[in-house]
Design an enzyme around this catalytic site. Structure first.
Site, PDB file in Angstrom:
ATOM      1  N   GLU A   1      25.724  36.812  60.896  1.00 55.19           N
ATOM      2  CA  GLU A   1      25.055  37.389  59.726  1.00 55.19           C
ATOM      3  C   GLU A   1      23.668  36.786  59.535  1.00 55.19           C
ATOM      4  O   GLU A   1      22.698  37.498  59.256  1.00 55.19           O
ATOM      5  CB  GLU A   1      25.910  37.158  58.478  1.00 55.19           C
TER       6      GLU A   1
ATOM      7  N   THR B   1      33.001  44.350  50.546  1.00 60.12           N
ATOM      8  CA  THR B   1      32.051  45.259  49.909  1.00 60.12           C
ATOM      9  C   THR B   1      31.307  46.077  50.954  1.00 60.12           C
ATOM     10  O   THR B   1      31.081  47.283  50.786  1.00 60.12           O
ATOM     11  CB  THR B   1      31.061  44.465  49.034  1.00 60.12           C
TER      12      THR B   1
ATOM     13  N   GLY C   1      29.844  33.635  54.336  1.00 61.32           N
ATOM     14  CA  GLY C   1      30.715  33.115  55.376  1.00 61.32           C
ATOM     15  C   GLY C   1      32.179  33.098  55.025  1.00 61.32           C
ATOM     16  O   GLY C   1      32.999  32.565  55.773  1.00 61.32           O
TER      17      GLY C   1
ATOM     18  N   THR D   1      29.177  42.186  56.957  1.00 60.61           N
ATOM     19  CA  THR D   1      30.624  42.028  57.109  1.00 60.61           C
ATOM     20  C   THR D   1      31.230  41.712  55.747  1.00 60.61           C
ATOM     21  O   THR D   1      30.618  41.012  54.941  1.00 60.61           O
ATOM     22  CB  THR D   1      30.925  40.877  58.081  1.00 60.61           C
TER      23      THR D   1
END
Length: 227
Positions: free
Chosen positions: A105, A31, A97, A28
């Site tokens: 993640e 990038t 985060g 997420t």
């Protein structure tokens, strides 16, 4: 190149690590967005893979591009996860985060055979901590947890959305960011946070990454065999 161009370059380069028939974790962030866009193009050109995602927004993006998706509980392994990072120190420990998805993640990363992080060069630091450390926390009792963090000198702040309310994660929890400035002993801090009731997950990603692709002005730099 500006920062977005660096992100796009590493996002595209990272897709070279994805091979046919892999199960791939999709991270997420800004990038990763470029990585997913490039992966969608390759899937449309015939690349056969399946993916799990670390957030609803990555799922929505991948679904629109026709990337085959599975829920994490429906796959028996993940070959490779590609994700971003908010900071990476000289020991290749990370903070993640900034997008509020670090619990998902980390869950995907811990279930992956290999982890690849994609960042622009500004994310490479000597010591972690300039980027606020995110904690996903249970709303129940969060004020008492906040006070405990304050007493420890960890400089907590609730993350607020554009409407001025506590930001909600995909799991409908709150985020407390710790404004530490410097984290001299990330493993010790991680262990302490792991034992605090009310913290669902923290954003210290330690001893996880295998490969980093860094966006530099002269092109993507690949750092392999980290662990």
């Amino acid at each position: 190149m500006d920062q977005n161009e660096l992100k796009k370059a590493v996002g595209i380069k990272s897709v070279d690590f994805i091979k046919p028939q892999m199960t791939v974790g999709l991270g997420t962030g800004s990038t990763v967005y470029y990585m997913v866009e490039e992966l969608g193009r390759r899937v449309q050109a015939g690349l056969k893979i399946q993916c799990v995602t670390t957030s609803t927004r990555t799922w929505d993006q991948a679904e629109k591009l026709g990337i085959p998706l599975k829920k994490l509980n429906d796959v028996d392994h993940i070959d490779l996860t590609i994700d971003g990072a908010d900071e990476i120190d000289h020991n290749f420990q990370g903070i993640k985060g900034g997008g509020g998805a670090h619990t998902y993640e980390k869950t995907v990363a811990l279930n992956s055979q290999r982890n690849l992080w994609i960042v622009d060069q500004s994310k490479m630091v000597t010591t972690l901590g300039q980027f606020p450390l995110p904690l996903e926390v249970n709303p129940f009792g969060c004020q008492q947890l906040f006070q405990r963090l304050e007493k420890e000198g960890l400089k907590p702040a609730f993350r607020i959305d554009k409407q001025g309310n506590n930001l909600l994660t995909d799991m409908k929890n709150y985020i407390i960011d710790l404004h530490l400035g410097q984290i001299k002993h990330p493993h010790l801090l991680a262990d302490w946070l792991d034992h605090q009731t009310g913290i669902i997950e923290h954003g210290l990603f330690l001893d996880l990454v295998n490969t980093v692709v860094v966006g530099c002005d002269d092109g993507p730099k690949i750092i392999e065999n980290i662990r």
